[in-house]
Scaffold this motif. Sequence first.
Motif, PDB file in Angstrom:
ATOM      1  N   LYS A 132       0.814  -1.216   0.000  1.00 11.57           N
ATOM      2  CA  LYS A 132       0.000   0.000   0.000  1.00 11.57           C
ATOM      3  C   LYS A 132       0.847   1.265   0.000  1.00 11.57           C
ATOM      4  CE  LYS A 132      -4.178  -1.955   2.069  1.00 11.57           C
ATOM      5  NZ  LYS A 132      -4.991  -1.623   0.881  1.00 11.57           N
ATOM      6  N   THR A 133       2.130   1.161   0.341  1.00 12.25           N
ATOM      7  CA  THR A 133       3.027   2.314   0.255  1.00 12.25           C
ATOM      8  C   THR A 133       3.888   2.270  -1.005  1.00 12.25           C
ATOM      9  OG1 THR A 133       4.652   1.132   1.627  1.00 12.25           O
ATOM     10  CG2 THR A 133       3.135   2.635   2.750  1.00 12.25           C
ATOM     11  N   SER A 134       3.669   1.256  -1.846  1.00 10.85           N
ATOM     12  CA  SER A 134       4.389   1.108  -3.131  1.00 10.85           C
ATOM     13  C   SER A 134       5.900   1.101  -2.919  1.00 10.85           C
ATOM     14  CB  SER A 134       4.000   2.236  -4.100  1.00 10.85           C
ATOM     15  OG  SER A 134       2.613   2.223  -4.337  1.00 10.85           O
ATOM     16  N   TYR A 135       6.334   0.349  -1.908  1.00  8.67           N
ATOM     17  CA  TYR A 135       7.767   0.273  -1.616  1.00  8.67           C
ATOM     18  C   TYR A 135       8.237  -1.157  -1.854  1.00  8.67           C
ATOM     19  CZ  TYR A 135      12.200   1.563   0.576  1.00  8.67           C
ATOM     20  OH  TYR A 135      13.524   1.849   0.802  1.00  8.67           O
ATOM     21  N   ASP A 136       9.118  -1.314  -2.851  1.00  3.82           N
ATOM     22  CA  ASP A 136       9.722  -2.603  -3.149  1.00  3.82           C
ATOM     23  C   ASP A 136      11.117  -2.630  -2.529  1.00  3.82           C
ATOM     24  OD1 ASP A 136      10.957  -4.869  -4.263  1.00  3.82           O
ATOM     25  OD2 ASP A 136       9.769  -4.729  -6.090  1.00  3.82           O
ATOM     26  N   VAL A 137      11.307  -3.474  -1.523  1.00  3.99           N
ATOM     27  CA  VAL A 137      12.580  -3.492  -0.815  1.00  3.99           C
ATOM     28  C   VAL A 137      13.731  -3.930  -1.711  1.00  3.99           C
ATOM     29  CG1 VAL A 137      11.538  -3.841   1.453  1.00  3.99           C
ATOM     30  CG2 VAL A 137      12.098  -5.821   0.034  1.00  3.99           C
ATOM     31  N   ASN A 138      13.430  -4.609  -2.805  1.00  5.25           N
ATOM     32  CA  ASN A 138      14.477  -5.087  -3.704  1.00  5.25           C
ATOM     33  C   ASN A 138      14.828  -4.084  -4.799  1.00  5.25           C
ATOM     34  OD1 ASN A 138      14.643  -7.668  -2.401  1.00  5.25           O
ATOM     35  ND2 ASN A 138      12.754  -8.263  -3.459  1.00  5.25           N
ATOM     36  N   LEU A 139      13.887  -3.221  -5.166  1.00  5.84           N
ATOM     37  CA  LEU A 139      14.105  -2.331  -6.304  1.00  5.84           C
ATOM     38  C   LEU A 139      14.138  -0.857  -5.923  1.00  5.84           C
ATOM     39  CD1 LEU A 139      11.723  -4.046  -8.918  1.00  5.84           C
ATOM     40  CD2 LEU A 139      14.187  -4.360  -8.629  1.00  5.84           C
ATOM     41  N   HIS A 140      13.600  -0.503  -4.779  1.00  5.81           N
ATOM     42  CA  HIS A 140      13.518   0.905  -4.406  1.00  5.81           C
ATOM     43  C   HIS A 140      14.916   1.476  -4.168  1.00  5.81           C
ATOM     44  CE1 HIS A 140      12.150   4.605  -2.542  1.00  5.81           C
ATOM     45  NE2 HIS A 140      10.904   4.281  -2.853  1.00  5.81           N
ATOM     46  N   ARG A 141      15.168   2.653  -4.737  1.00  5.40           N
ATOM     47  CA  ARG A 141      16.466   3.298  -4.571  1.00  5.40           C
ATOM     48  C   ARG A 141      16.594   3.904  -3.177  1.00  5.40           C
ATOM     49  NH1 ARG A 141      17.052   7.408  -9.437  1.00  5.40           N
ATOM     50  NH2 ARG A 141      14.971   7.944  -8.649  1.00  5.40           N
ATOM     51  N   SER A 142      17.826   3.968  -2.699  1.00  5.26           N
ATOM     52  CA  SER A 142      18.049   4.585  -1.397  1.00  5.26           C
ATOM     53  C   SER A 142      17.761   6.084  -1.475  1.00  5.26           C
ATOM     54  CB  SER A 142      19.484   4.345  -0.939  1.00  5.26           C
ATOM     55  OG  SER A 142      20.403   4.901  -1.867  1.00  5.26           O
ATOM     56  N   ARG A 182      17.564   3.139   3.345  1.00  6.89           N
ATOM     57  CA  ARG A 182      16.875   2.067   2.628  1.00  6.89           C
ATOM     58  C   ARG A 182      16.130   1.196   3.632  1.00  6.89           C
ATOM     59  NH1 ARG A 182      22.281   2.649   4.162  1.00  6.89           N
ATOM     60  NH2 ARG A 182      23.229   0.636   4.596  1.00  6.89           N
ATOM     61  N   ILE A 183      15.005   0.677   3.174  1.00  3.39           N
ATOM     62  CA  ILE A 183      14.180  -0.208   3.994  1.00  3.39           C
ATOM     63  C   ILE A 183      14.495  -1.653   3.617  1.00  3.39           C
ATOM     64  CG2 ILE A 183      11.851  -0.881   4.657  1.00  3.39           C
ATOM     65  CD1 ILE A 183      12.599   1.874   5.583  1.00  3.39           C
ATOM     66  N   GLU A 184      14.782  -2.462   4.624  1.00  2.00           N
ATOM     67  CA  GLU A 184      15.081  -3.870   4.398  1.00  2.00           C
ATOM     68  C   GLU A 184      14.118  -4.723   5.207  1.00  2.00           C
ATOM     69  OE1 GLU A 184      19.161  -4.657   5.218  1.00  2.00           O
ATOM     70  OE2 GLU A 184      19.916  -3.286   3.670  1.00  2.00           O
ATOM     71  N   LYS A 185      13.784  -5.869   4.646  1.00  2.00           N
ATOM     72  CA  LYS A 185      12.886  -6.805   5.321  1.00  2.00           C
ATOM     73  C   LYS A 185      13.725  -7.904   5.950  1.00  2.00           C
ATOM     74  CE  LYS A 185       8.808  -9.715   4.523  1.00  2.00           C
ATOM     75  NZ  LYS A 185       7.860 -10.219   3.504  1.00  2.00           N
TER      76      LYS A 185
END
Length: 298
Positions: free
Chosen positions: A73-83, A150-153
């Motif tokens: 829902k926040t459109s954040y892809d932890v693998n592709l989102h840029r820092s 950056r956000i990491e899971k």
Amino acid sequence: ETAKNTAPFRRKNSVDDRQTENLTTTLTNSLSSFSTILKRGGEEIRTISDGDNNNQDAQNSERSVQIDKILNKTSYDVNLHRSESLDWFNVLIAQIIEQFREEAVNKNNILTSLNNFFTNNFMTLPDYLDTIKVTELDIGNSFPIFSNCRIEKEKQQLEAKIDIDLKDRLALGVETKLLLNYPKKGFASLPISLTVAVVKFHGSLTVSLTRADEFIHPPEDESTTHVKKEVQGKDGNGYFLIFSFSPEYVLEFETSSLIGARSKLENIPKIASLIEYQIKKWFVERCVEPRFQFVKLP
């Protein structure tokens, strides 16, 4: 006679059990009615049963679903989102720090607090140390720069990793006397002056939001027992902001020392290395992974 003494307690417990059962039924019915009133996005809220609440796999699954929903829902892809650069955050933090510095200059609050601290703790000092007086307090003139966010899971939680760079001079200078108590107390004294300044720091900060039961795991050791007591004293059912630094950090100092009155020994390397070692040890034991600090959220 024994039966007479124990009978009233048995009857009382029986009444209490019935009252507890009735109260539990009433609360259950109330929660059931609330679930039809309180909604999320137009849908009824699904309550977690006691069986699921005690099942670790069910809790992990529920937590994973929550994390995936947040990222979706926040459109954040932890693998592709840029820092992110965090330029806006740097400006905000700089304003806050500048306000603290203005108060330190105009109200003299930091220097007053330090002097009060040393005065109030004088009785806890070793017998061979005289009173400690603050001779220098440098509050700096630059600001920390946060970057590369950056956000990491990680497992069942989301972590924000942020790089921090600080090049400034944050210094504390003190003077005291080394008391020689032989052959009698206060036989002689040796003046000592020390100034320690942090001039550079670089590290990676990890920040996460989590529940108490997610960062305290059995089996318990001395460190986790201490943390658990603190958490339980602050309502362990709430959420906590957890932060720590990676072991790959840089912390540089400038240390000056002066010992003696007439024959003076200046900037002794052994004293500088000892002070720096103690400061880094203090930092590692509190803030460097796997250790962390936490703040209870309201």
